[in-house]
Design an enzyme around this catalytic site. Structure first.
Site, PDB file in Angstrom:
ATOM      1  N   CYS A   2     -28.875 -20.361   2.912  1.00  0.00           N
ATOM      2  CA  CYS A   2     -28.115 -21.734   3.021  1.00  0.00           C
ATOM      3  C   CYS A   2     -27.224 -21.854   1.835  1.00  0.00           C
ATOM      4  O   CYS A   2     -27.293 -21.515   0.941  1.00  0.00           O
ATOM      5  CB  CYS A   2     -29.404 -22.697   2.873  1.00  0.00           C
ATOM      6  N   ARG A  27     -23.615 -17.654   3.431  1.00  0.00           N
ATOM      7  CA  ARG A  27     -25.144 -17.664   3.223  1.00  0.00           C
ATOM      8  C   ARG A  27     -25.984 -18.099   3.998  1.00  0.00           C
ATOM      9  O   ARG A  27     -27.059 -18.111   4.088  1.00  0.00           O
ATOM     10  CB  ARG A  27     -25.185 -18.989   1.950  1.00  0.00           C
ATOM     11  N   TRP A  75     -29.709 -21.545   6.960  1.00  0.00           N
ATOM     12  CA  TRP A  75     -30.290 -20.116   7.372  1.00  0.00           C
ATOM     13  C   TRP A  75     -31.708 -20.633   7.520  1.00  0.00           C
ATOM     14  O   TRP A  75     -32.705 -20.920   6.896  1.00  0.00           O
ATOM     15  CB  TRP A  75     -30.216 -19.089   6.470  1.00  0.00           C
ATOM     16  N   ASN A 100     -31.839 -25.980  -0.798  1.00  0.00           N
ATOM     17  CA  ASN A 100     -31.887 -24.448  -0.651  1.00  0.00           C
ATOM     18  C   ASN A 100     -33.195 -24.048  -1.021  1.00  0.00           C
ATOM     19  O   ASN A 100     -33.394 -24.529  -2.134  1.00  0.00           O
ATOM     20  CB  ASN A 100     -30.795 -23.743  -1.136  1.00  0.00           C
ATOM     21  N   GLY A 101     -33.929 -23.037  -0.487  1.00  0.00           N
ATOM     22  CA  GLY A 101     -35.196 -22.352  -0.894  1.00  0.00           C
ATOM     23  C   GLY A 101     -36.271 -22.719   0.103  1.00  0.00           C
ATOM     24  O   GLY A 101     -36.250 -23.220   1.394  1.00  0.00           O
ATOM     25  N   GLU A 483     -28.753   4.280   5.132  1.00  0.00           N
ATOM     26  CA  GLU A 483     -27.595   3.103   4.841  1.00  0.00           C
ATOM     27  C   GLU A 483     -26.823   2.783   6.453  1.00  0.00           C
ATOM     28  O   GLU A 483     -26.595   1.866   6.620  1.00  0.00           O
ATOM     29  CB  GLU A 483     -26.857   3.342   3.859  1.00  0.00           C
ATOM     30  N   LYS A 487     -26.701  -0.319   8.734  1.00  0.00           N
ATOM     31  CA  LYS A 487     -25.344  -0.950   9.012  1.00  0.00           C
ATOM     32  C   LYS A 487     -25.150  -0.961  10.838  1.00  0.00           C
ATOM     33  O   LYS A 487     -25.073  -2.193  11.163  1.00  0.00           O
ATOM     34  CB  LYS A 487     -24.322  -0.081   8.887  1.00  0.00           C
ATOM     35  N   GLU A 490     -28.122  -3.658  11.823  1.00  0.00           N
ATOM     36  CA  GLU A 490     -27.497  -5.111  11.498  1.00  0.00           C
ATOM     37  C   GLU A 490     -26.334  -5.619  12.245  1.00  0.00           C
ATOM     38  O   GLU A 490     -26.474  -6.988  12.406  1.00  0.00           O
ATOM     39  CB  GLU A 490     -27.069  -4.889   9.913  1.00  0.00           C
ATOM     40  N   HIS A 506     -42.329  15.882  12.271  1.00  0.00           N
ATOM     41  CA  HIS A 506     -43.541  15.218  12.004  1.00  0.00           C
ATOM     42  C   HIS A 506     -44.041  14.004  12.900  1.00  0.00           C
ATOM     43  O   HIS A 506     -44.752  13.342  12.415  1.00  0.00           O
ATOM     44  CB  HIS A 506     -43.861  15.215  10.511  1.00  0.00           C
ATOM     45  N   LYS A 605     -25.601 -13.693   3.880  1.00  0.00           N
ATOM     46  CA  LYS A 605     -25.367 -12.890   2.981  1.00  0.00           C
ATOM     47  C   LYS A 605     -26.024 -12.698   1.656  1.00  0.00           C
ATOM     48  O   LYS A 605     -26.342 -11.696   1.061  1.00  0.00           O
ATOM     49  CB  LYS A 605     -23.629 -13.203   2.723  1.00  0.00           C
TER      50      LYS A 605
HETATM   51  O1  M6R Z   1     -26.862  -9.171  -2.644  1.00  0.00           O
HETATM   52  P1  M6R Z   1     -27.929  -8.132  -2.584  1.00  0.00           P
HETATM   53  O2  M6R Z   1     -27.201  -6.749  -2.808  1.00  0.00           O
HETATM   54  O3  M6R Z   1     -29.160  -8.205  -3.459  1.00  0.00           O
HETATM   55  O4  M6R Z   1     -28.495  -7.973  -0.962  1.00  0.00           O
HETATM   56  C1  M6R Z   1     -29.601  -7.185  -0.516  1.00  0.00           C
HETATM   57  C2  M6R Z   1     -29.805  -7.121   0.805  1.00  0.00           C
HETATM   58  O5  M6R Z   1     -29.961  -8.555   1.280  1.00  0.00           O
HETATM   59  C3  M6R Z   1     -28.250  -6.591   1.321  1.00  0.00           C
HETATM   60  O6  M6R Z   1     -27.802  -5.479   1.044  1.00  0.00           O
HETATM   61  C4  M6R Z   1     -28.460  -6.570   3.166  1.00  0.00           C
HETATM   62  O7  M6R Z   1     -29.533  -5.586   3.222  1.00  0.00           O
HETATM   63  C5  M6R Z   1     -27.090  -6.203   3.699  1.00  0.00           C
HETATM   64  N1  M6R Z   1     -26.804  -7.295   4.585  1.00  0.00           N
HETATM   65  C6  M6R Z   1     -26.940  -4.951   4.243  1.00  0.00           C
HETATM   66  O8  M6R Z   1     -25.542  -4.695   4.714  1.00  0.00           O
END
Ligand code: M6R
Length: 610
Positions: A2, A27, A75, A100-101, A483, A487, A490, A506, A605
């Site tokens: 947010c 955000r 959010w 926020n929160g 990773e 990606k 996501e 396994h 983000k």
């Molecule tokens: O700001 P941060 O690096 O602490 O964020 C951690 C994760 O929220 C962040 O890496 C998230 O997994 C990304 N959207 C991945 O692309």
């Protein structure tokens, strides 16, 4: 999570608020709203589901009349994505609040307020705040004191801004667990959850600390600490480095940020490697005094940053002569862990505000860690301010929700940490030289990897009808496979799992068929032959593979395997180099799937709630 913007000025501020929200959309982007207060005391509120553009369209070309206002991009946590749940929330047409929160005791407070006759119009936890303030105002003539009394009843995390129809020109804000920054202007002042929102209107910023409250008018800013004492907070001049700019020639921020990686890595290294040694202040003034004592490293992070930590464990244990644990922050913070002697707590975070990682850092202060280090992309973030040492990744603003250049520059910072700790623990010349020459060669190697873009774009349509995928790697490439999978899921919404290739037999091998692409990360390293055996296991079961391989690894394309040759690089930097084609793959697959690449559904983000 947010975004908040607020302003009090002599001019109309709705356009400033909307521009601020656009800059904060990273955000959260489920819904957006603003409320402005005119000099006569009337509140005008507009809220819309969807992106900030929907709010902008609803307002039209004529700025709203108010000169004091608050705005929010959401959010969703409590309550679905509806206009009624969008902020600001307003009590009795008079007290407007953005937040926020998460208010953890909202159910109890809601029941109490309902018993007092308050009618709730949303399913949010936030709405309790505005009714609580309204209720306090019945007996408290001063708005600041009423907000103070209200927030004392809140449990959980909040960054909140309150506006009262009886007090045009005044905003009262409170911070506990969710960052807020005050922007200082001439005859006007601002508040936001990130300074990025306010860069078009000011470069002067004051960061609120945990437990702070502030009383903001056009001409004055008063900050009070958690004990209620009036305090001075430093004013920082922003150099605007983190102003995102636009997408330039690129269709999406993510693609721009992928292509910025050679430059980002150069910046991350600039002035920090001197004659093959880590510069004394690379991790902050006096950092070597602390690093020389370190015998164990505990890394804590989330998501992509966690994957960077996993790579670092291989590096630290094999080269720096220290043991290392890596843990997801949301697990670490809630379990009793053993603290090793002379242990360094390392948090990795592009935003520096991720709630779980920040909580882990704070927890470490109560434990017997020798010190803390954060590897971060935002110099003004809570983690940077609260850590003993810092390595700023200098990647520049990363706007796409999918982390790209932040990740590769984190890996650079972690290799520098290997050098810095290793310097005191007898790192071998061979390892030191390999790290130094690897880092120096890295920008050029990333440029070469980016040349694969057209080839990867051409194969992306093969993923268009797929629902599942598997990523495989060994050694440092196992976290890179993780990773790559993160990606892809996501931004393309294709289910993707990563396995250490040796784990296939396994269980996951049962999933292999022609409908589940298997992506293999295969540099020419010492585990190549082992990996080749795993590739054969997949082939024997009719799997279709996409192998990102070093030319010298001698994979050949055939009916069951498509080989994408990545130009040769040293094994040490291969995890960073092989990240690039995986980022490109997820990007181009997402384009084929037609998803919202920069703002994928359900995500944000900066994850400032736990
Ligand atoms: O700001 P941060 O690096 O602490 O964020 C951690 C994760 O929220 C962040 O890496 C998230 O997994 C990304 N959207 C991945 O692309």
């Amino acid at each position: 999570m947010c975004g908040i913007v607020g302003a009090t000025s002599e001019r109309r501020i709705s356009e400033i608020l909307v521009e601020g929200l656009k800059r904060l959309e990273y955000r959260g982007y489920d819904s957006a709203g603003l409320a402005v207060l005119s000099e006569s005391g009337s509140i005008e509120c507009v809220r819309r589901t969807g992106k900030v553009q929907a709010l902008k369209d609803a307002i039209g070309d004529t700025p709203l009349a108010g000169t004091t206002g608050i705005a929010h991009t959401r959010w969703a946590t409590h309550g679905g994505v509806t206009e009624a749940n969008a902020h600001p929330h307003i009590s009795e047409n008079c007290i407007a609040v953005v937040h926020n929160g998460i208010i953890e005791n909202h159910e109890k407070l809601r029941a109490q307020l309902q018993a007092l006759g308050y009618v709730f119009n949303s399913d949010t936890d936030t709405e309790v705040i505005c009714h609580l303030v309204h209720h306090q105002r019945k007996t408290e003539s001063d708005l600041f004191k009423a907000v103070q009394a209200a927030v004392r009843q809140l449990e959980g995390a909040y960054g909140t801004v309150v506006m009262d129809c009886r007090e045009p020109g005044r905003l009262v804000v409170a911070r506990s667990g969710s960052p807020l920054v005050i922007g200082l202007g001439i005859g006007e002042n601002f508040i936001a959850s990130d300074q990025l929102a306010l860069l078009p209107v000011t470069r002067q910023f004051m960061y609120l600390e945990e437990g702070d409250m502030a009383d903001i008018t056009r001409t004055s800013v008063k900050v009070y600490d958690r004990s209620g004492a009036l305090v001075q907070r430093d004013v920082h001049e922003s150099d605007g480095q983190y102003d995102a700019g636009g997408k330039g020639q690129y269709r999406h921020f993510m693609l721009k940020e992928i292509h910025e990686q050679p430059t980002a890595v150069r910046n991350a290294l600039e002035g920090r490697l001197v004659h093959g040694q880590v510069a004394d202040d690379a991790f902050g003034p006096g950092s070597m005094d602390l690093l020389k004592d370190i015998e164990h490293v505990q890394i804590v992070a989330c998501g992509t940053s966690y994957h960077a930590g996993m790579v670092a464990r291989y590096w630290l244990e094999s080269m720096a002569g220290v043991s290392c644990n890596v843990e997801i922050a949301s697990e670490f913070r809630y379990r009793k862990s053993h603290v090793h002697r002379n242990s360094l707590l390392v948090t990795i975070s592009q935003s520096g505000e991720t709630a779980d990682t920040l909580a882990a850092l704070r927890l470490s202060k109560e434990l017997s860690y020798r010190g803390s280090l954060t590897i971060c992309n935002v110099a003004t973030s809570s983690m940077v301010r609260e850590s003993d040492l810092n390595y700023m990744t200098r990647a520049g603003a990363e706007i796409g929700v999918a982390s790209t250049k932040a990740f590769t520059t984190q890996l650079v910072g972690l290799l520098m940490l290997v050098l810095a700790i290793g310097q005191h623990r007898g790192i071998s010349d061979k390892c030191r030289n390999a790290i130094v020459s690897g880092l120096q060669a890295l920008p050029a190697k990333l440029e070469e990897a980016l040349l694969l873009s057209d080839e990867i774009e051409a194969l992306a349509p093969e993923f268009a009808d797929k629902f599942h995928s598997l990523f495989l790697g060994r050694g440092t490439q196992y976290p890179i496979a993780m990773e790559g999978a993160l990606k892809l899921k996501e931004i393309s919404y294709i289910h993707a799992e990563a396995y250490a290739a040796g784990e296939l037999k396994h269980g996951p091998l049962a999933l292999i068929d022609a409908d589940m692409p298997v992506i293999v990360v295969a540099p020419n390293d010492e585990l190549l032959e082992k990996l080749k055996s795993n590739v054969e296991e997949v082939r024997a079961r009719g799997g279709i593979m996409y192998v990102f391989a070093d030319k010298d690894a001698h994979f050949k394309s055939d009916t069951s395997m498509r080989v994408i040759n990545v130009s040769h690089c040293d094994e040490l930097i291969a995890p960073i180099v092989y990240t690039i084609p995986l980022q490109l793959l997820s990007y181009f697959v997402a384009i084929i799937k037609g998803t919202d690449v920069d703002q994928p559904r359900n995500l944000a983000k900066s994850v400032t709630v736990e």
